[in-house]
Design a protein around this motif. Structure first.
Motif, PDB file in Angstrom:
ATOM      1  N   ARG A   9      45.147  36.912  56.731  1.00  0.00           N
ATOM      2  CA  ARG A   9      45.489  36.650  58.127  1.00  0.00           C
ATOM      3  C   ARG A   9      45.201  37.900  58.951  1.00  0.00           C
ATOM      4  O   ARG A   9      45.621  38.996  58.601  1.00  0.00           O
ATOM      5  CB  ARG A   9      46.955  36.260  58.247  1.00  0.00           C
ATOM      6  N   HIS A  10      44.469  37.747  60.031  1.00  0.00           N
ATOM      7  CA  HIS A  10      44.097  38.821  60.963  1.00  0.00           C
ATOM      8  C   HIS A  10      43.173  39.861  60.341  1.00  0.00           C
ATOM      9  O   HIS A  10      43.112  40.989  60.821  1.00  0.00           O
ATOM     10  CB  HIS A  10      45.327  39.507  61.550  1.00  0.00           C
ATOM     11  N   VAL A  11      42.464  39.510  59.282  1.00  0.00           N
ATOM     12  CA  VAL A  11      41.502  40.432  58.679  1.00  0.00           C
ATOM     13  C   VAL A  11      40.144  40.171  59.322  1.00  0.00           C
ATOM     14  O   VAL A  11      39.676  39.038  59.354  1.00  0.00           O
ATOM     15  CB  VAL A  11      41.420  40.223  57.143  1.00  0.00           C
ATOM     16  N   PRO A  12      39.483  41.213  59.855  1.00  0.00           N
ATOM     17  CA  PRO A  12      38.165  41.007  60.455  1.00  0.00           C
ATOM     18  C   PRO A  12      37.146  40.550  59.418  1.00  0.00           C
ATOM     19  O   PRO A  12      37.268  40.861  58.222  1.00  0.00           O
ATOM     20  CB  PRO A  12      37.792  42.383  61.019  1.00  0.00           C
ATOM     21  N   ASP A  13      36.146  39.819  59.874  1.00  0.00           N
ATOM     22  CA  ASP A  13      35.134  39.286  58.961  1.00  0.00           C
ATOM     23  C   ASP A  13      34.400  40.388  58.207  1.00  0.00           C
ATOM     24  O   ASP A  13      34.101  40.230  57.021  1.00  0.00           O
ATOM     25  CB  ASP A  13      34.125  38.430  59.729  1.00  0.00           C
ATOM     26  N   ASP A  14      34.104  41.504  58.875  1.00  0.00           N
ATOM     27  CA  ASP A  14      33.372  42.565  58.190  1.00  0.00           C
ATOM     28  C   ASP A  14      34.198  43.162  57.054  1.00  0.00           C
ATOM     29  O   ASP A  14      33.666  43.484  55.991  1.00  0.00           O
ATOM     30  CB  ASP A  14      32.921  43.649  59.174  1.00  0.00           C
ATOM     31  N   GLU A  15      35.498  43.274  57.232  1.00  0.00           N
ATOM     32  CA  GLU A  15      36.350  43.802  56.169  1.00  0.00           C
ATOM     33  C   GLU A  15      36.411  42.832  54.994  1.00  0.00           C
ATOM     34  O   GLU A  15      36.312  43.233  53.831  1.00  0.00           O
ATOM     35  CB  GLU A  15      37.762  44.077  56.690  1.00  0.00           C
ATOM     36  N   ALA A  16      36.561  41.546  55.277  1.00  0.00           N
ATOM     37  CA  ALA A  16      36.592  40.549  54.196  1.00  0.00           C
ATOM     38  C   ALA A  16      35.270  40.540  53.438  1.00  0.00           C
ATOM     39  O   ALA A  16      35.252  40.452  52.200  1.00  0.00           O
ATOM     40  CB  ALA A  16      36.899  39.166  54.769  1.00  0.00           C
ATOM     41  N   ASP A  17      34.147  40.649  54.152  1.00  0.00           N
ATOM     42  CA  ASP A  17      32.842  40.700  53.491  1.00  0.00           C
ATOM     43  C   ASP A  17      32.714  41.930  52.602  1.00  0.00           C
ATOM     44  O   ASP A  17      32.173  41.841  51.491  1.00  0.00           O
ATOM     45  CB  ASP A  17      31.712  40.701  54.533  1.00  0.00           C
ATOM     46  N   GLU A  18      33.200  43.072  53.078  1.00  0.00           N
ATOM     47  CA  GLU A  18      33.137  44.298  52.278  1.00  0.00           C
ATOM     48  C   GLU A  18      33.999  44.177  51.024  1.00  0.00           C
ATOM     49  O   GLU A  18      33.622  44.666  49.956  1.00  0.00           O
ATOM     50  CB  GLU A  18      33.576  45.501  53.112  1.00  0.00           C
ATOM     51  N   ILE A  19      35.141  43.521  51.128  1.00  0.00           N
ATOM     52  CA  ILE A  19      36.008  43.353  49.958  1.00  0.00           C
ATOM     53  C   ILE A  19      35.366  42.410  48.951  1.00  0.00           C
ATOM     54  O   ILE A  19      35.406  42.656  47.740  1.00  0.00           O
ATOM     55  CB  ILE A  19      37.406  42.869  50.384  1.00  0.00           C
ATOM     56  N   ARG A  20      34.749  41.328  49.442  1.00  0.00           N
ATOM     57  CA  ARG A  20      34.030  40.424  48.525  1.00  0.00           C
ATOM     58  C   ARG A  20      32.937  41.192  47.775  1.00  0.00           C
ATOM     59  O   ARG A  20      32.779  41.041  46.558  1.00  0.00           O
ATOM     60  CB  ARG A  20      33.410  39.270  49.307  1.00  0.00           C
ATOM     61  N   ALA A  21      32.172  41.995  48.520  1.00  0.00           N
ATOM     62  CA  ALA A  21      31.100  42.778  47.894  1.00  0.00           C
ATOM     63  C   ALA A  21      31.680  43.771  46.883  1.00  0.00           C
ATOM     64  O   ALA A  21      31.099  43.979  45.810  1.00  0.00           O
ATOM     65  CB  ALA A  21      30.302  43.502  48.968  1.00  0.00           C
ATOM     66  N   LEU A  22      32.815  44.393  47.213  1.00  0.00           N
ATOM     67  CA  LEU A  22      33.466  45.337  46.307  1.00  0.00           C
ATOM     68  C   LEU A  22      33.860  44.648  45.005  1.00  0.00           C
ATOM     69  O   LEU A  22      33.586  45.157  43.908  1.00  0.00           O
ATOM     70  CB  LEU A  22      34.698  45.943  46.985  1.00  0.00           C
ATOM     71  N   PHE A  23      34.478  43.487  45.106  1.00  0.00           N
ATOM     72  CA  PHE A  23      34.897  42.753  43.911  1.00  0.00           C
ATOM     73  C   PHE A  23      33.687  42.317  43.081  1.00  0.00           C
ATOM     74  O   PHE A  23      33.704  42.408  41.856  1.00  0.00           O
ATOM     75  CB  PHE A  23      35.740  41.541  44.282  1.00  0.00           C
ATOM     76  N   GLU A  24      32.651  41.859  43.742  1.00  0.00           N
ATOM     77  CA  GLU A  24      31.466  41.413  43.003  1.00  0.00           C
ATOM     78  C   GLU A  24      30.741  42.594  42.365  1.00  0.00           C
ATOM     79  O   GLU A  24      30.236  42.483  41.249  1.00  0.00           O
ATOM     80  CB  GLU A  24      30.551  40.619  43.928  1.00  0.00           C
ATOM     81  N   GLU A  25      30.708  43.731  43.058  1.00  0.00           N
ATOM     82  CA  GLU A  25      30.064  44.925  42.514  1.00  0.00           C
ATOM     83  C   GLU A  25      30.774  45.406  41.254  1.00  0.00           C
ATOM     84  O   GLU A  25      30.135  45.858  40.305  1.00  0.00           O
ATOM     85  CB  GLU A  25      30.083  46.028  43.571  1.00  0.00           C
ATOM     86  N   HIS A  26      32.081  45.295  41.217  1.00  0.00           N
ATOM     87  CA  HIS A  26      32.858  45.764  40.067  1.00  0.00           C
ATOM     88  C   HIS A  26      33.196  44.644  39.085  1.00  0.00           C
ATOM     89  O   HIS A  26      33.958  44.869  38.142  1.00  0.00           O
ATOM     90  CB  HIS A  26      34.145  46.442  40.556  1.00  0.00           C
ATOM     91  N   GLY A  27      32.664  43.458  39.296  1.00  0.00           N
ATOM     92  CA  GLY A  27      32.863  42.364  38.352  1.00  0.00           C
ATOM     93  C   GLY A  27      34.276  41.831  38.288  1.00  0.00           C
ATOM     94  O   GLY A  27      34.721  41.386  37.226  1.00  0.00           O
ATOM     95  N   VAL A  28      34.989  41.860  39.401  1.00  0.00           N
ATOM     96  CA  VAL A  28      36.354  41.323  39.438  1.00  0.00           C
ATOM     97  C   VAL A  28      36.265  39.815  39.679  1.00  0.00           C
ATOM     98  O   VAL A  28      35.741  39.385  40.703  1.00  0.00           O
ATOM     99  CB  VAL A  28      37.179  41.991  40.560  1.00  0.00           C
ATOM    100  N   PRO A  29      36.749  39.006  38.728  1.00  0.00           N
ATOM    101  CA  PRO A  29      36.711  37.545  38.921  1.00  0.00           C
ATOM    102  C   PRO A  29      37.841  37.099  39.850  1.00  0.00           C
ATOM    103  O   PRO A  29      38.974  36.926  39.441  1.00  0.00           O
ATOM    104  CB  PRO A  29      36.896  36.993  37.505  1.00  0.00           C
ATOM    105  N   TYR A  30      37.534  36.917  41.108  1.00  0.00           N
ATOM    106  CA  TYR A  30      38.535  36.581  42.115  1.00  0.00           C
ATOM    107  C   TYR A  30      38.233  35.202  42.683  1.00  0.00           C
ATOM    108  O   TYR A  30      37.159  34.638  42.466  1.00  0.00           O
ATOM    109  CB  TYR A  30      38.511  37.609  43.247  1.00  0.00           C
TER     110      TYR A  30
END
Length: 120
Positions: A9-30
């Motif tokens: 909630r209230h998270v900007p799109d660019d921040e959410a995209d960066e977190i998705r990329a972070l999880f995918e880069e480190h292989g976190v199954p989210y």
């Protein structure tokens, strides 16, 4: 059992995209649930495994500290260039829009309080 990592909630799109990329880069199954339009459900990033939750939280903590530093630096640079975002700056940049918003606020408050004023 699912572990809630972060509220969206209230998270900007660019921040959410960066977190998705972070999880995918480190292989976190989210997995992700979106926040509702009406603010009832919070949405967020989730993981199932306890070990993955601890690893993901550590990654998020590092990421958020870096983002805080970057955003603060960008804000200070805007301040140094004179691009402040305060009330006085908004009045200087958009005097007509600010005045119109102020009039709208006064009208809304007046209409909202009118029944109570008439009681007395």
């Amino acid at each position: 059992m699912p572990h809630h990592l972060m509220n969206l909630r209230h998270v900007p799109d660019d921040e959410a995209d960066e977190i998705r990329a972070l999880f995918e880069e480190h292989g976190v199954p989210y997995y992700e649930t979106p926040p509702s339009r009406w603010g009832i459900s919070m949405g967020g990033f989730w993981v199932h495994d306890n070990d993955e939750a601890a690893r993901a939280r550590a990654l998020l903590e590092q990421y958020q500290l870096q983002r805080l530093h970057d955003q603060r630096k960008a804000y200070e640079e805007r301040q140094a260039r004179g691009e402040s975002v305060g009330v006085a700056a908004m009045i200087r940049r958009h005097p007509l829009r600010t005045f119109a918003a102020l009039i709208a606020i006064v009208v809304i408050v007046g209409v909202s309080l009118l029944p109570f004023v008439r009681l007395g």
